[in-house]
Write a protein that holds these residues in place. Structure first.
Motif, PDB file in Angstrom:
ATOM      1  N   VAL A 209     -26.404  33.393 -12.380  1.00  0.00           N
ATOM      2  CA  VAL A 209     -25.912  31.623 -12.721  1.00  0.00           C
ATOM      3  C   VAL A 209     -25.369  30.984 -11.974  1.00  0.00           C
ATOM      4  O   VAL A 209     -26.179  29.821 -11.693  1.00  0.00           O
ATOM      5  N   LEU A 210     -25.067  31.294 -10.868  1.00  0.00           N
ATOM      6  CA  LEU A 210     -25.455  29.986 -10.072  1.00  0.00           C
ATOM      7  C   LEU A 210     -27.165  29.405  -8.815  1.00  0.00           C
ATOM      8  O   LEU A 210     -27.400  28.679  -8.589  1.00  0.00           O
ATOM      9  N   SER A 211     -27.211  31.018  -9.381  1.00  0.00           N
ATOM     10  CA  SER A 211     -29.143  29.886 -10.011  1.00  0.00           C
ATOM     11  C   SER A 211     -29.513  29.217 -10.384  1.00  0.00           C
ATOM     12  O   SER A 211     -30.519  28.216 -10.421  1.00  0.00           O
ATOM     13  N   ASP A 212     -29.038  30.252 -11.860  1.00  0.00           N
ATOM     14  CA  ASP A 212     -29.310  28.757 -12.633  1.00  0.00           C
ATOM     15  C   ASP A 212     -28.572  27.617 -12.346  1.00  0.00           C
ATOM     16  O   ASP A 212     -29.817  26.169 -13.100  1.00  0.00           O
ATOM     17  N   LEU A 213     -27.696  27.300 -12.328  1.00  0.00           N
ATOM     18  CA  LEU A 213     -26.594  25.819 -11.267  1.00  0.00           C
ATOM     19  C   LEU A 213     -27.496  25.470 -10.746  1.00  0.00           C
ATOM     20  O   LEU A 213     -27.711  24.131 -10.341  1.00  0.00           O
ATOM     21  N   THR A 214     -27.813  26.179  -9.631  1.00  0.00           N
ATOM     22  CA  THR A 214     -29.069  25.653  -8.393  1.00  0.00           C
ATOM     23  C   THR A 214     -30.188  24.749  -9.211  1.00  0.00           C
ATOM     24  O   THR A 214     -30.702  23.702  -9.043  1.00  0.00           O
ATOM     25  N   LEU A 219     -25.754  22.495  -8.734  1.00  0.00           N
ATOM     26  CA  LEU A 219     -25.400  23.680  -7.216  1.00  0.00           C
ATOM     27  C   LEU A 219     -26.124  23.296  -5.794  1.00  0.00           C
ATOM     28  O   LEU A 219     -27.391  23.047  -6.015  1.00  0.00           O
ATOM     29  N   GLU A 220     -25.114  23.257  -4.852  1.00  0.00           N
ATOM     30  CA  GLU A 220     -26.553  22.998  -3.777  1.00  0.00           C
ATOM     31  C   GLU A 220     -26.072  23.463  -2.630  1.00  0.00           C
ATOM     32  O   GLU A 220     -24.289  23.667  -2.949  1.00  0.00           O
ATOM     33  N   ARG A 221     -26.524  24.735  -2.148  1.00  0.00           N
ATOM     34  CA  ARG A 221     -26.021  25.976  -1.006  1.00  0.00           C
ATOM     35  C   ARG A 221     -26.321  24.954   0.731  1.00  0.00           C
ATOM     36  O   ARG A 221     -27.600  24.929   0.781  1.00  0.00           O
ATOM     37  N   ARG A 222     -25.416  25.062   0.824  1.00  0.00           N
ATOM     38  CA  ARG A 222     -24.902  24.755   2.336  1.00  0.00           C
ATOM     39  C   ARG A 222     -25.376  25.556   3.391  1.00  0.00           C
ATOM     40  O   ARG A 222     -24.962  26.966   2.699  1.00  0.00           O
ATOM     41  N   PRO A 223     -25.590  25.767   4.672  1.00  0.00           N
ATOM     42  CA  PRO A 223     -24.979  26.315   5.812  1.00  0.00           C
ATOM     43  C   PRO A 223     -23.428  26.929   5.537  1.00  0.00           C
ATOM     44  O   PRO A 223     -23.269  27.630   5.904  1.00  0.00           O
ATOM     45  N   ASP A 224     -22.761  25.656   5.653  1.00  0.00           N
ATOM     46  CA  ASP A 224     -21.513  25.873   5.882  1.00  0.00           C
ATOM     47  C   ASP A 224     -21.158  25.530   4.513  1.00  0.00           C
ATOM     48  O   ASP A 224     -19.498  26.062   4.415  1.00  0.00           O
ATOM     49  N   LEU A 226     -20.887  26.062  -0.052  1.00  0.00           N
ATOM     50  CA  LEU A 226     -21.558  25.628  -1.400  1.00  0.00           C
ATOM     51  C   LEU A 226     -21.062  24.218  -2.210  1.00  0.00           C
ATOM     52  O   LEU A 226     -19.727  23.720  -1.905  1.00  0.00           O
ATOM     53  N   VAL A 227     -21.829  23.707  -2.498  1.00  0.00           N
ATOM     54  CA  VAL A 227     -21.846  22.389  -2.775  1.00  0.00           C
ATOM     55  C   VAL A 227     -22.024  22.048  -4.479  1.00  0.00           C
ATOM     56  O   VAL A 227     -23.112  22.243  -5.086  1.00  0.00           O
ATOM     57  N   VAL A 228     -20.875  21.417  -5.076  1.00  0.00           N
ATOM     58  CA  VAL A 228     -21.126  20.741  -6.523  1.00  0.00           C
ATOM     59  C   VAL A 228     -21.217  19.919  -6.899  1.00  0.00           C
ATOM     60  O   VAL A 228     -20.666  18.940  -5.444  1.00  0.00           O
ATOM     61  N   ARG A 229     -22.184  19.687  -6.950  1.00  0.00           N
ATOM     62  CA  ARG A 229     -22.912  18.081  -6.628  1.00  0.00           C
ATOM     63  C   ARG A 229     -21.948  16.962  -7.956  1.00  0.00           C
ATOM     64  O   ARG A 229     -22.668  16.173  -7.467  1.00  0.00           O
ATOM     65  N   ASP A 230     -21.864  18.063  -9.064  1.00  0.00           N
ATOM     66  CA  ASP A 230     -21.867  16.627 -10.068  1.00  0.00           C
ATOM     67  C   ASP A 230     -20.287  17.957 -10.733  1.00  0.00           C
ATOM     68  O   ASP A 230     -20.563  18.281 -11.879  1.00  0.00           O
ATOM     69  N   LEU A 231     -19.171  17.030 -10.386  1.00  0.00           N
ATOM     70  CA  LEU A 231     -18.238  17.706 -10.789  1.00  0.00           C
ATOM     71  C   LEU A 231     -17.183  17.850 -12.106  1.00  0.00           C
ATOM     72  O   LEU A 231     -17.229  18.489 -12.967  1.00  0.00           O
ATOM     73  N   PRO A 232     -17.082  16.123 -12.738  1.00  0.00           N
ATOM     74  CA  PRO A 232     -16.836  16.050 -14.107  1.00  0.00           C
ATOM     75  C   PRO A 232     -18.256  17.233 -15.499  1.00  0.00           C
ATOM     76  O   PRO A 232     -17.968  17.363 -15.620  1.00  0.00           O
TER      77      PRO A 232
END
Length: 245
Positions: A209-214, A219-224, A226-232
């Motif tokens: 699921v996380l791969s599909d969202l990315t 979704l974006e994974r940063r070193p520090d 997990l970024v939800v790029r569009d919360l709405p």
């Protein structure tokens, strides 16, 4: 038994200078009152994965998490871990048994080394709640929030598929994280197995699921973080499925 006589795993510690000032529930009290409560507590530091509270245990103390984070969890008959919530520094845990005198409804473990917890016996905690109306109201609101959260999870487990439950859990984590416009930061990055334990699915399902969202750019994974790029958009994804049930 003195502090020096306590077994190693029960070793006590002294409270920090700030005492219980970081505990949100106790903000209605004056600094002097919080200091008095701190003196009534048993203070302990815990190692990672060390248990604070035992499921079905007969202890009744309320535990104030002063430093670090702890996790509320249980286990199925087959041994599978079921995670309910993570408790951050500044919050209490175990208050239900302190109020109703019944056995613990779940276990609580430390998530990292050095978690500092203050244990207040049930009687003085009950006296705090009954003696301070603002604190009592804060306690009621906290219990209402727990009940609403439990109701939401029951509905999700009963009506949503595994993928959608992962979406709903990500939304919960994102709403608790730092906001930057429509972007939300989830930090620290949640472990796949932790999400799986919360929504009753497998690590493989969470990873997919996380791969599909990315791949979809949500979704974006940063070193520090997990970024939800569009919360709405994530919120709409969750609400659309809930509304269709």
């Amino acid at each position: 038994m003195s502090k020096a006589e306590l077994p190693k795993h029960e070793a006590a510690t002294d409270p920090p200078p700030a005492g219980l000032d970081r505990i949100a529930l106790l903000r209605p009290l004056t600094p002097e009152q919080r200091a008095a409560v701190a003196r009534q507590c048993r203070w302990r530091r815990f190692s990672a994965d060390e248990q604070l509270i035992d499921h079905w245990g007969d202890t009744r103390d309320v535990a104030f998490v002063v430093e670090g984070r702890v996790r509320v969890l249980s286990h199925s008959a087959g041994g599978r871990e079921i995670s309910f919530s993570d408790i951050d520094a500044g919050e209490p845990v175990g208050e239900m048994s302190a109020l109703d005198g019944r056995p613990r409804s779940a276990s609580v473990v430390a998530l990292a080394d050095g978690a500092l917890v203050a244990f207040l016996p049930a009687r003085p905690f009950q006296e705090l709640v009954t003696g301070h109306p603002e604190l009592a109201q804060a306690m009621l609101l906290r219990l209402c929030d727990k009940l609403r959260g439990a109701t939401d999870r029951i509905m999700e487990l009963s009506t949503l598929g595994a993928n959608n439950r992962v979406h709903a859990e990500l939304l919960r984590l994102a709403k608790r994280g730092k906001r930057q416009g429509v972007v939300a930061l989830i930090a620290p990055i949640p472990v796949h197995s932790d999400i799986a334990a919360r929504v009753s699915t497998t690590r493989e399902t969470v990873a997919r699921v996380l791969s599909d969202l990315t791949r979809d750019g949500m979704l974006e994974r940063r070193p520090d973080a997990l970024v939800v790029r569009d919360l709405p958009r994530l919120e709409m994804l969750v609400e659309d499925v809930r509304g269709a049930v």
